[in-house]
Design an enzyme around this catalytic site. Structure first.
Site, PDB file in Angstrom:
ATOM      1  N   HIS A  25       9.191   6.091   4.296  1.00 45.79           N
ATOM      2  CA  HIS A  25       8.449   6.827   5.457  1.00 45.79           C
ATOM      3  C   HIS A  25       7.892   6.134   6.553  1.00 45.79           C
ATOM      4  CE1 HIS A  25       5.764   6.509   2.209  1.00 45.79           C
ATOM      5  NE2 HIS A  25       4.778   6.461   3.000  1.00 45.79           N
ATOM      6  N   GLY A  81       0.624  -1.287   0.068  1.00 45.69           N
ATOM      7  CA  GLY A  81       0.056  -0.022   0.025  1.00 45.69           C
ATOM      8  C   GLY A  81       0.872   1.095   0.166  1.00 45.69           C
TER       9      GLY A  81
END
Ligand code: AMP
Ligand code: ZN
Length: 111
Positions: free
Chosen positions: A96, A89
């Site tokens: 991050h 996803g």
């Protein structure tokens, strides 16, 4: 490089920064999913955890996540999420860590 998070690192795109050190920055997610939603990223472009071969940097990212969570007042708890690749996803291809909290979160995995 045409990378939105590299542009934030370079100051070419605005962000509400909550932490800056020589290797890592953290800033508010532009579309918060929960009351506190921060992103912790390396200054250097690394696509995802799959490309992270620097163990020192991995530790700095984790320590920064815990620090921004503490500074955001998430003493009741918080969650760290790293989406990796297509099936994971991941939408922004610059590594991050999502620091999310500020309310009781639902279970992510079935018991
Ligand atoms: P992911 O699905 O793990 O790749 O998450 C990417 C995250 O980056 C999403 O939560 C977006 O809302 C966030 N995002 C995208 N562009 C920006 C931006 N310019 N500033 C802050 N957060 C952003
Ligand atoms: Zn980048």
């Amino acid at each position: 490089m045409d990378c939105v998070f590299c542009k934030i690192v370079a100051g070419e795109l605005p962000a509400r920064r909550v932490l800056e050190d020589p290797h890592v920055i953290a800033f508010a997610d532009i579309h918060p999913q929960v009351p506190v939603h921060l992103l912790v990223i390396p200054r250097a472009h690394v696509t995802s955890l799959d490309g992270l071969d620097d163990e020192l940097l991995a530790g700095k990212l984790l320590a920064a996540a815990a620090r921004v969570a503490r500074e955001a007042g998430l003493e009741r708890g918080w969650r760290l999420i790293a989406n990796n690749g297509d099936h994971g996803g991941q939408e922004v291809p610059h590594l991050h860590l999502h620091v999310v909290g500020g309310k009781r979160l639902g279970r992510m995995l079935p018991r």
